[in-house]
Enzyme design. Sequence first.
Site, PDB file in Angstrom:
ATOM      1  N   THR A   1       0.825  -1.209   0.000  1.00 48.85           N
ATOM      2  CA  THR A   1       0.000   0.000   0.000  1.00 48.85           C
ATOM      3  C   THR A   1       0.860   1.260   0.000  1.00 48.85           C
ATOM      4  OG1 THR A   1      -1.444   1.284   1.453  1.00 48.85           O
ATOM      5  CG2 THR A   1      -0.108  -0.344   2.534  1.00 48.85           C
ATOM      6  N   ASP A   2       0.277   2.365  -0.449  1.00 50.95           N
ATOM      7  CA  ASP A   2       0.996   3.646  -0.385  1.00 50.95           C
ATOM      8  C   ASP A   2       1.085   4.166   1.053  1.00 50.95           C
ATOM      9  OD1 ASP A   2      -1.685   4.380  -0.018  1.00 50.95           O
ATOM     10  OD2 ASP A   2      -1.671   5.966  -1.533  1.00 50.95           O
ATOM     11  N   GLU A   3       0.311   3.560   1.973  1.00 52.93           N
ATOM     12  CA  GLU A   3       0.282   4.089   3.346  1.00 52.93           C
ATOM     13  C   GLU A   3       1.620   3.909   4.063  1.00 52.93           C
ATOM     14  OE1 GLU A   3      -3.386   3.364   5.461  1.00 52.93           O
ATOM     15  OE2 GLU A   3      -4.479   3.083   3.592  1.00 52.93           O
TER      16      GLU A   3
ATOM     17  N   TYR B   1      -1.600  -0.596  11.023  1.00 52.09           N
ATOM     18  CA  TYR B   1      -1.766  -1.245   9.713  1.00 52.09           C
ATOM     19  C   TYR B   1      -0.578  -0.924   8.806  1.00 52.09           C
ATOM     20  CZ  TYR B   1      -3.216  -1.682   4.822  1.00 52.09           C
ATOM     21  OH  TYR B   1      -3.244  -1.975   3.474  1.00 52.09           O
TER      22      TYR B   1
ATOM     23  N   LYS C   1       2.419  -3.348   7.260  1.00 52.83           N
ATOM     24  CA  LYS C   1       2.667  -3.513   5.819  1.00 52.83           C
ATOM     25  C   LYS C   1       4.107  -3.084   5.481  1.00 52.83           C
ATOM     26  CE  LYS C   1       0.219  -4.625   2.926  1.00 52.83           C
ATOM     27  NZ  LYS C   1      -0.129  -5.982   2.392  1.00 52.83           N
TER      28      LYS C   1
END
Length: 351
Positions: free
Chosen positions: A132-134, A157, A161
Amino acid sequence: MKRTILITGGAGFIGSHVVRLFVNKYPDYQIVNLDKLTYAGNLANLKDIEVKSNYSFVKGDITDSNFLIDLFAKYQFDGVIHLAAESHVDRSIANPLEFVLTNVVGTVNLLNAARNIWKDNYEGKRFYHISTDEVYGTLGENGLFTEETSYDPHSPYSASKASSDHFVRAYHDTYGLPVVVSNCSNNYGSFQFPEKLIPLFINNIRNNKPLPVYGKGENVRDWLWVEDHARAIDVIYHNGLDGDTYNIGGHNEWKNIDLIKVMCKVMDKKLNRPEGESEKLITYVKDRAGHDLRYAIDSSKLQRELGWKPSLQFEEGIEKTIDWYLNNHDWLEQVTSGDYLKYYEQQYTKR
Ligand code: NAD
Ligand code: TYD
């Protein structure tokens, strides 16, 4: 060419679109979908392809290393496309350990199982990790995340990741495991569990329930149609460079509150409500802890090197998506019964 590919998390939102695309597009591949069927996994997402001869489903948990070793021995996978994860930020705030177990330990178990079966003959093998870009943290008013942006995760989260991404790259650098990683922006479309903003709000508008906007609604997300993400995964799985990373995004930034107002407007029309009626449901609630202000992806590398670009304009995509949820009432009813009600109460009452 014949290949046997393991897709993890294939009963989830994005995973089901990836499984569908691969099963339909590559009749010579055997696609094995491994999923624990958590609250977010649903075999109803795959009804249309479940009878195909090149598809099989295995129920299992990626935190179980012995189970994975046996599974890899049985199927002798040529490739892994790893999507299984705990994926909702709010749940990670309530229960971080679950995220460490599935997202970090589960990923390392898969890397070990792949390494064990492939040993040092990596010819024709590939471990593709979906991220993810997060992991990049948050942006201010300007700028975009590139593949060179430093990791700076803020939620449990995104921290889990980020950790799994580091492990995947470490297995490449340490053991030469053939890996590729992609980091994608927020997805929207059919089969998304209604805990995430877009399906949650469609469902609430439909049911005339309050729309809980966190903080001032000024956070920005870059929305990509899920089928475009699946197409990007296809391209990267087949043509991405070994050890490389690709950012995937829609060039489609929206402030939450503006996006919500568009959804209200479209739904007023679809539900034959007077214009402005659904907007009255907007309710500002306490902000999410550690809420990242803005995500936006520079996907020019993927466009330039592998020729992928989004196929759908957002206005068309959001309308298609709203239609899908309105026309798939039974699916929504099924996933919002039982434990969902408990989750909803815990997450939104007293907020
Ligand atoms: P999802 O929550 O809809 O689906 C996750 C799937 O993984 C479910 O089917 C679940 O049953 C399965 N799963 C969970 N724990 C498991 C375990 N221990 N063993 C086996 N299976 C397990 O998630 P999603 O939105 O489809 O996201 C898929 C992947 O894409 C995730 O890795 C996520 O981090 C990443 N991603 C998501 C988005 C997004 O906007 N949704 C954006 C970028 C990247
Ligand atoms: P979400 O769909 O959970 O994705 P992510 O947090 O991974 O980006 O949330 C998208 C945005 O919508 C995010 O800024 C949080 C906000 N949001 C709300 O305002 N209310 C809600 O009830 C939810 C679930 C999200």
